[in-house]
Design a protein around this motif. Structure first.
Motif, PDB file in Angstrom:
ATOM      1  N   ARG A 106       0.745  -1.238  -0.015  1.00 26.57           N
ATOM      2  CA  ARG A 106       0.084   0.170   0.162  1.00 26.57           C
ATOM      3  C   ARG A 106       0.999   1.239  -0.139  1.00 26.57           C
ATOM      4  NH1 ARG A 106      -3.095   0.222   4.949  1.00 26.57           N
ATOM      5  NH2 ARG A 106      -4.383   2.099   3.857  1.00 26.57           N
ATOM      6  N   MET A 107       2.144   1.158   0.280  1.00 19.29           N
ATOM      7  CA  MET A 107       3.055   2.362   0.268  1.00 19.29           C
ATOM      8  C   MET A 107       3.851   2.339  -1.121  1.00 19.29           C
ATOM      9  SD  MET A 107       4.625   2.104   4.182  1.00 19.29           S
ATOM     10  CE  MET A 107       5.291   3.991   4.040  1.00 19.29           C
ATOM     11  N   THR A 108       2.809   2.915  -1.979  1.00 19.55           N
ATOM     12  CA  THR A 108       3.370   3.146  -3.390  1.00 19.55           C
ATOM     13  C   THR A 108       3.672   4.214  -3.882  1.00 19.55           C
ATOM     14  OG1 THR A 108       1.109   2.906  -4.117  1.00 19.55           O
ATOM     15  CG2 THR A 108       2.460   0.854  -3.864  1.00 19.55           C
ATOM     16  N   ARG A 109       3.586   5.568  -3.298  1.00 16.95           N
ATOM     17  CA  ARG A 109       3.399   6.644  -3.803  1.00 16.95           C
ATOM     18  C   ARG A 109       4.752   7.266  -4.352  1.00 16.95           C
ATOM     19  NH1 ARG A 109       2.666  11.256  -0.945  1.00 16.95           N
ATOM     20  NH2 ARG A 109       3.255  10.302   1.236  1.00 16.95           N
ATOM     21  N   ILE A 110       4.738   8.036  -5.195  1.00 15.79           N
ATOM     22  CA  ILE A 110       6.008   8.741  -5.545  1.00 15.79           C
ATOM     23  C   ILE A 110       5.673  10.312  -5.112  1.00 15.79           C
ATOM     24  CG2 ILE A 110       7.203   9.947  -7.540  1.00 15.79           C
ATOM     25  CD1 ILE A 110       7.127   6.841  -7.751  1.00 15.79           C
ATOM     26  N   ARG A 111       6.636  10.316  -4.200  1.00 13.85           N
ATOM     27  CA  ARG A 111       6.315  11.628  -3.411  1.00 13.85           C
ATOM     28  C   ARG A 111       6.834  13.002  -3.685  1.00 13.85           C
ATOM     29  NH1 ARG A 111       8.280   9.642   2.995  1.00 13.85           N
ATOM     30  NH2 ARG A 111       6.740   8.069   3.153  1.00 13.85           N
ATOM     31  N   GLY A 112       7.693  12.942  -4.749  1.00 17.79           N
ATOM     32  CA  GLY A 112       8.166  13.864  -5.257  1.00 17.79           C
ATOM     33  C   GLY A 112       9.295  13.760  -6.598  1.00 17.79           C
ATOM     34  N   VAL A 113       9.282  14.406  -7.599  1.00 20.03           N
ATOM     35  CA  VAL A 113      10.165  14.338  -8.791  1.00 20.03           C
ATOM     36  C   VAL A 113      10.821  15.795  -8.638  1.00 20.03           C
ATOM     37  CG1 VAL A 113      10.654  13.736 -11.099  1.00 20.03           C
ATOM     38  CG2 VAL A 113       8.785  12.409  -9.608  1.00 20.03           C
ATOM     39  N   PRO A 158      13.521  17.333 -11.276  1.00 24.88           N
ATOM     40  CA  PRO A 158      14.447  17.142 -12.339  1.00 24.88           C
ATOM     41  C   PRO A 158      15.558  17.932 -12.189  1.00 24.88           C
ATOM     42  CG  PRO A 158      12.120  17.531 -12.941  1.00 24.88           C
ATOM     43  CD  PRO A 158      12.207  17.704 -11.337  1.00 24.88           C
ATOM     44  N   GLU A 159      15.414  18.975 -11.536  1.00 23.37           N
ATOM     45  CA  GLU A 159      16.668  19.997 -11.660  1.00 23.37           C
ATOM     46  C   GLU A 159      17.646  19.705 -10.530  1.00 23.37           C
ATOM     47  OE1 GLU A 159      13.697  21.216  -8.450  1.00 23.37           O
ATOM     48  OE2 GLU A 159      13.690  20.532 -10.320  1.00 23.37           O
ATOM     49  N   GLU A 160      17.234  18.680  -9.763  1.00 23.81           N
ATOM     50  CA  GLU A 160      18.235  18.020  -8.830  1.00 23.81           C
ATOM     51  C   GLU A 160      18.593  16.698  -9.229  1.00 23.81           C
ATOM     52  OE1 GLU A 160      16.864  17.978  -4.842  1.00 23.81           O
ATOM     53  OE2 GLU A 160      16.109  19.815  -5.007  1.00 23.81           O
ATOM     54  N   ASN A 161      17.891  16.063 -10.115  1.00 19.11           N
ATOM     55  CA  ASN A 161      18.026  14.718 -10.777  1.00 19.11           C
ATOM     56  C   ASN A 161      17.858  13.641  -9.741  1.00 19.11           C
ATOM     57  OD1 ASN A 161      18.652  14.633 -13.582  1.00 19.11           O
ATOM     58  ND2 ASN A 161      20.577  15.609 -13.323  1.00 19.11           N
ATOM     59  N   VAL A 162      16.413  13.936  -8.876  1.00 18.27           N
ATOM     60  CA  VAL A 162      16.202  13.132  -7.661  1.00 18.27           C
ATOM     61  C   VAL A 162      14.686  12.864  -7.840  1.00 18.27           C
ATOM     62  CG1 VAL A 162      15.880  12.940  -5.304  1.00 18.27           C
ATOM     63  CG2 VAL A 162      17.917  14.240  -6.363  1.00 18.27           C
ATOM     64  N   ILE A 163      14.529  11.625  -7.393  1.00 14.79           N
ATOM     65  CA  ILE A 163      13.017  11.202  -7.415  1.00 14.79           C
ATOM     66  C   ILE A 163      13.024  10.503  -6.002  1.00 14.79           C
ATOM     67  CG2 ILE A 163      13.558   8.821  -8.275  1.00 14.79           C
ATOM     68  CD1 ILE A 163      10.879   9.051  -9.310  1.00 14.79           C
ATOM     69  N   VAL A 164      11.752  10.690  -5.213  1.00 12.93           N
ATOM     70  CA  VAL A 164      11.557  10.380  -3.863  1.00 12.93           C
ATOM     71  C   VAL A 164      10.318   9.426  -3.924  1.00 12.93           C
ATOM     72  CG1 VAL A 164      11.090  10.806  -1.558  1.00 12.93           C
ATOM     73  CG2 VAL A 164      12.457  12.343  -2.737  1.00 12.93           C
ATOM     74  N   ALA A 165      10.615   8.048  -3.568  1.00 12.96           N
ATOM     75  CA  ALA A 165       9.419   7.300  -4.029  1.00 12.96           C
ATOM     76  C   ALA A 165       9.203   6.162  -2.688  1.00 12.96           C
ATOM     77  CB  ALA A 165       9.764   6.244  -5.079  1.00 12.96           C
ATOM     78  N   GLU A 166       8.107   5.812  -2.306  1.00 13.97           N
ATOM     79  CA  GLU A 166       7.948   5.007  -1.147  1.00 13.97           C
ATOM     80  C   GLU A 166       8.572   3.508  -1.506  1.00 13.97           C
ATOM     81  OE1 GLU A 166       4.439   7.142   1.217  1.00 13.97           O
ATOM     82  OE2 GLU A 166       3.681   5.678  -0.194  1.00 13.97           O
ATOM     83  N   ALA A 167       8.523   2.892  -0.662  1.00 15.99           N
ATOM     84  CA  ALA A 167       9.335   1.449  -0.889  1.00 15.99           C
ATOM     85  C   ALA A 167       8.338   0.360  -1.357  1.00 15.99           C
ATOM     86  CB  ALA A 167       9.808   1.009   0.799  1.00 15.99           C
ATOM     87  N   GLY A 168       7.008   0.709  -1.472  1.00 17.61           N
ATOM     88  CA  GLY A 168       6.228  -0.399  -2.074  1.00 17.61           C
ATOM     89  C   GLY A 168       6.126  -0.030  -3.761  1.00 17.61           C
TER      90      GLY A 168
END
Length: 470
Positions: free
Chosen positions: A95-102, A104-114
């Protein structure tokens, strides 16, 4: 030793969580992909937030009840399959599947473990970026499992393992404390690196709940070729030549055995192969470049020089993206072909690059002393990771070899140790290889690992039986 989950404990757990959190196990859910072991669960907890994970671990720790984290269930070393001891609470990240943030200017994506790995890749593409972690199971494996096993995959040569792609993590420790390490920083020298301690720990030190991962610019052009080589030694020389021509443009360099191609022809005859007659050895090389360079021209230049040097005997350069994807479909179907044949014993190993050409036939000769077997050696040659799998002779079944299965594994792993390699390159240790870790592991390292485990998880509730036995 963990404690049984009593009805009273399960009632307390249920009362502390939202109604949708606990459920019974689903049929086949806790079986390993090879079908040899079946796990158990007192209940399956499906937290939706990091706070709910913390509640679960806090209550389990207080009661001494084991917790087994579950991602996509694709692991091959039984890290997610607890088949001995009291039935644990299986903690599913489904149930923990969200992409919390992208960013692009940092070249980073934050995603939940699911989050499913393919979903993380797709979110990166939507931001015109590349998330390079790529595995055969990417349509079902989850980011938390990738980090917990420090997954490798197809692009390690260029981008590194999951560990190298991770900037920060959010995690819950065994006592229920939340580690707020979800930072998007390249530099953060503020004490012990808990991020890298939890990555690769296979759920034995805590539960990763989210991660900040590196992204990269998408290559402007990509190209691939399958080149027939006379031997693994020639393939290694070809790799050196390719690095001189394409440099860091090489995303993947895969060794393919004719045995594996024969399996595909036998079990998956509709799958398109680049050669009418499968060569004994071949490599799949993939390039991704920018700045006006033409990767197809690079591959043509490589083939010309390699042919003159006797390093390749034939080759096909993809003439379209469809053909390039066909090449990768062939490569990524090799594990399925293996599965349909049925291995006696499969091995995920790494060997120093300069010794791979010697190791492959040495292993074949030693295994031949045990019986009539076939070896499919294939994998990520660019980073020294081979899948060295042993199969029955044609016309026979793996059940015919059950009496030597353990000996086959021992022969391969003993030889790996003699070659100064590793018996676990990218799949992890889990429960399947815990005994191997005791046999081949460095005593000082094992002592430090046990001390860390005792300090963070004194009751031994986290994934009991995995990695460290007892």
């Amino acid at each position: 030793m963990t404690q049984p989950a009593t009805p009273e404990f399960l009632a307390t757990l249920e009362a502390a969580l939202p109604p949708v959190t606990l459920r019974a196990r689903r049929e086949g859910e806790l079986e390993d992909p090879r079908g040899r072991h079946h796990g158990q669960a007192a209940t399956v907890a499906r937290p939706g937030t990091v706070e709910e994970v913390a509640t679960i671990l806090r209550l389990c720790n207080a009661a001494g009840v084991g917790v087994v984290p579950l991602g996509g269930g694709t692991g091959l070393v039984l890290g997610q399959v607890a088949y001995e001891g009291p039935a644990p609470v299986v903690l599913s990240l489904e149930r923990m599947t969200r992409i919390r943030g992208v960013y692009p200017e940092e070249n980073v994506i934050v995603a939940e473990a699911g989050a499913i790995l393919a979903s993380v890749q797709e979110a990166a593409v939507e931001a015109d970026r590349l998330f390079p972690l790529s595995l055969g199971a990417e349509g079902s494996c989850r980011l938390g499992g990738n980090l917990s096993t420090n997954a490798g995959g197809l692009n390690v040569l260029r981008y590194g393992n999951a560990r190298e792609l991770c900037l920060g993590i959010e995690a819950v420790l065994p006592d229920g404390q939340i580690f707020h390490g979800l930072k998007r920083l390249r530099k953060d020298n503020t004490g012990y690196d808990l991020r890298n301690l939890l990555i690769g720990a296979e759920g034995t030190l805590g539960v990763i709940t989210a991660a900040a991962m590196r992204l990269y610019p998408r290559p402007e052009q990509e190209a691939a070729a399958v080149l027939a080589v006379p031997s693994p030694a020639a393939a290694l020389q070809l790799l050196n030549l390719a690095q001189g021509i394409a440099g860091e443009g090489i995303s993947a360099f895969e060794l393919i055995s004719g045995v594996g191609l024969d399996f595909l022809a036998e079990k998956m005859p509709d799958l398109r192969q680049p050669f009418d007659v499968p060569p004994e050895w071949s490599v799949l090389i993939d390039l991704g470049v920018s700045g006006g360079a033409d990767p197809a021209e690079m591959l043509a230049h490589l083939f010309e020089h390699a042919f003159e040097a006797g390093l390749v005997t034939d080759g096909v350069i993809a003439q379209s993206e469809t053909q390039r994807q066909d090449f990768w479909a062939m490569r990524e179907s090799i594990p399925e072909g293996n599965k349909r044949v049925g291995s006696i014993s499969s091995h995920d190993i790494s060997i120093p690059l300069s010794r791979i050409a010697e190791f492959i036939p040495d292993g074949v000769a030693r295994l031949a002393e045990l019986g009539d077997v076939r070896v499919n050696a294939f994998g990520h040659l660019g980073d020294g990771n081979l899948h060295y799998n042993v199969f029955p002779a044609k016309g026979r079944d793996r059940s015919d070899y059950e009496n030597i299965r353990a000996e086959v594994k021992r022969v391969v792993h003993d030889l790996v140790a003699a070659y100064d390699g590793s018996f676990s390159a990218e799949h992890g240790v889990g429960r399947l290889k815990a005994e191997d870790l005791e046999r081949y592991g460095d005593p000082a390292k094992l002592s430090a690992m046990r001390a860390i485990k005792a300090a963070l998880d004194p009751k031994g509730i986290m994934n009991p039986g995995a990695v460290l036995r007892g």
